[in-house]
Design a protein around this motif. Structure first.
Motif: not given
Length: 137
Positions: A32, A35-36, A38-40, A47, A49
């Motif tokens: 991955h 960005l992938e 970070w987005n889960g 994640t 977030r």
């Protein structure tokens, strides 16, 4: 002599071989992109977030006394003219001599009580120049 040379060559080869690994071998990139991740796209776990949201839900507001202590702590780190001057031009040590006079009789029969007095060694306060060492060597 020959044995020392062989041992030194072997030790040198052993030290140099430690640098022979590659970045991909030590830290594989994975499947991955950042960005992938970070987005889960990691899958399986929560994640970053979600973890931040969970931490935020557990936070409680500060009480009045905690707010006051926090504000005082913030002021202790602020820059003031007095702190700037004392940090840039620290006072040099001016040791004091303490003299103690024991109780005695003056003029034969006049009692004088004991007392102490303080004499600074230097008559003026001296300041260090910027960058000058002030601690004892």
């Amino acid at each position: 002599m020959n044995l020392k040379l062989v041992v030194m060559v072997f030790a040198g080869a052993l030290l140099v071989s430690g640098c022979s690994t590659s970045k991909e071998e030590m830290l594989p990139a994975g499947d991955h992109s950042m960005l992938e991740l970070w987005n889960g796209a990691e899958g399986g776990g929560s994640t970053a977030r979600q973890a931040a949201a969970a931490r935020e839900s557990l936070r409680r507001p500060l009480t009045g006394s905690e707010r006051q202590v926090d504000a005082q702590g913030d002021r202790s780190y602020s820059r003031t003219q007095e702190r700037e001057i004392t940090q840039q031009f620290p006072r040099l040590p001016n040791p004091d001599m303490v003299m103690y006079l024991y109780p005695h009789l003056a003029g034969g029969n006049t009692p004088v009580p004991g007392y102490s007095t303080v004499f600074p060694f230097y008559s003026q306060t001296q300041y260090a120049m910027p960058g000058e060492r002030t601690e004892a060597l």
